[in-house]
Design a protein around this motif. Structure first.
Motif, short mmCIF file in Angstrom:
data_model
loop_
_atom_site.label_atom_id
_atom_site.label_comp_id
_atom_site.label_asym_id
_atom_site.label_seq_id
_atom_site.Cartn_x
_atom_site.Cartn_y
_atom_site.Cartn_z
N THR A 47 34.81 57.87 60.08
CA THR A 47 33.80 58.26 59.11
C THR A 47 34.12 57.64 58.03
O THR A 47 35.36 57.04 57.86
N VAL A 48 33.18 57.82 56.78
CA VAL A 48 33.47 57.43 55.52
C VAL A 48 33.30 58.62 54.47
O VAL A 48 32.62 59.41 54.62
N LYS A 49 34.07 58.44 53.20
CA LYS A 49 33.64 59.38 52.29
C LYS A 49 33.22 58.89 51.08
O LYS A 49 33.66 57.69 50.50
N VAL A 50 31.98 59.27 50.75
CA VAL A 50 31.26 58.89 49.52
C VAL A 50 31.70 59.91 48.33
O VAL A 50 30.95 61.09 48.57
N CYS A 62 41.57 62.16 52.82
CA CYS A 62 40.71 61.04 53.77
C CYS A 62 39.82 61.87 54.45
O CYS A 62 40.00 62.97 54.89
N PRO A 63 38.70 61.08 54.92
CA PRO A 63 37.68 61.67 55.88
C PRO A 63 38.04 61.55 57.23
O PRO A 63 39.22 61.28 57.52
N SER A 64 37.44 62.24 57.96
CA SER A 64 37.75 62.52 59.38
C SER A 64 37.70 61.12 60.17
O SER A 64 36.95 60.11 59.71
N ALA A 65 38.37 60.68 61.17
CA ALA A 65 38.42 59.48 61.90
C ALA A 65 36.91 59.09 62.31
O ALA A 65 36.30 59.69 62.84
N SER A 95 37.30 54.56 53.35
CA SER A 95 37.26 54.45 54.76
C SER A 95 38.41 55.82 55.00
O SER A 95 39.20 56.32 54.16
N GLU A 96 38.32 56.02 56.28
CA GLU A 96 39.20 56.86 56.76
C GLU A 96 40.94 56.74 56.41
O GLU A 96 41.53 57.80 56.38
#
Length: 212
Positions: free
Chosen positions: A161-164, A156-159, A182-183
């Motif tokens: 933020t989103v990850k692509v 998961c990405p940081s709170a 999403s996070e």
């Protein structure tokens, strides 16, 4: 240590191999931008990518001043990517820079119509290709990043933020896929695009090895 070639040189080679350069025969005529396909400089029957980068009067002057003219005369001529694969045998960067310079001089002649020495222009572009790595190390003080293997699991990405995540494949078709989460790992969006084209895996591998 990896060599950093100008991004514009890599972009030119990608567009030429994919057939995306705006020559009359390949793009402009079939999109009804122009009414005929003859070369704007030498009036050859078809203005193809091969013609513009190797056979046109401007391009011939550049290649004739190099030590590669004998090789170019016997190289495959059905497509740019076929010829590109053939000239990988040696001195790829110099040959790529000369093709790049041929395309630049073609455009300058058509759109600006200024008098200029095409051989001197080509020499400067070859110098640029070889000096780019030294410039990056001296001024930017970095070398090309090492690309490691993709992780085997998703995190998961940081709170906030989103990850692509994206991936691509090459073959008879070229594909690109993108996933956005999403996070909390919830799927926010996804997309995929496929194209047919003349780009192949071996050309991509050699472009990465020889120009990076």
């Amino acid at each position: 240590m990896a060599l950093q070639r100008p991004p514009k040189l890599k972009h030119f080679l990608w567009r030429a191999c994919k057939g995306f350069l705006a020559v009359k025969e390949r793009r402009l005529f079939y999109r009804h931008v122009v009414s005929e396909k003859s070369c704007s400089i030498c009036s050859s029957l078809d203005e193809t990518i091969i013609h513009s980068t190797f056979k046109c009067a401007t391009a011939k002057e550049i290649w004739a001043a190099s030590s590669f003219m004998a090789q170019i005369n016997v190289a495959p001529a059905r497509s740019f990517v076929e010829r590109f694969m053939w000239i990988l045998k040696n001195e790829l960067v110099t040959k790529a820079a000369l093709a790049w310079a041929s395309w630049y001089c073609r455009n300058k002649h058509i759109f600006e119509q200024d008098g200029f020495n095409v051989v001197e222009v080509a020499k400067s572009w070859v110098d640029l290709a070889y000096e780019s790595n030294a410039y990056a190390i001296k001024v930017i003080n970095r070398t090309a990043p090492t690309v490691g293997p993709s992780p085997s699991s998703w995190s998961c990405p940081s709170a906030g933020t989103v990850k692509v995540n994206c991936d691509a494949y090459l073959g008879a078709k070229t594909g690109l896929g993108v996933v956005i989460k999403s996070e909390h790992g919830h799927l926010l969006g996804a997309a995929i695009r496929e194209e047919y084209g003349g780009w192949n895996v071996e050309a991509t591998r050699q472009l990465h090895v020889d120009l990076d």
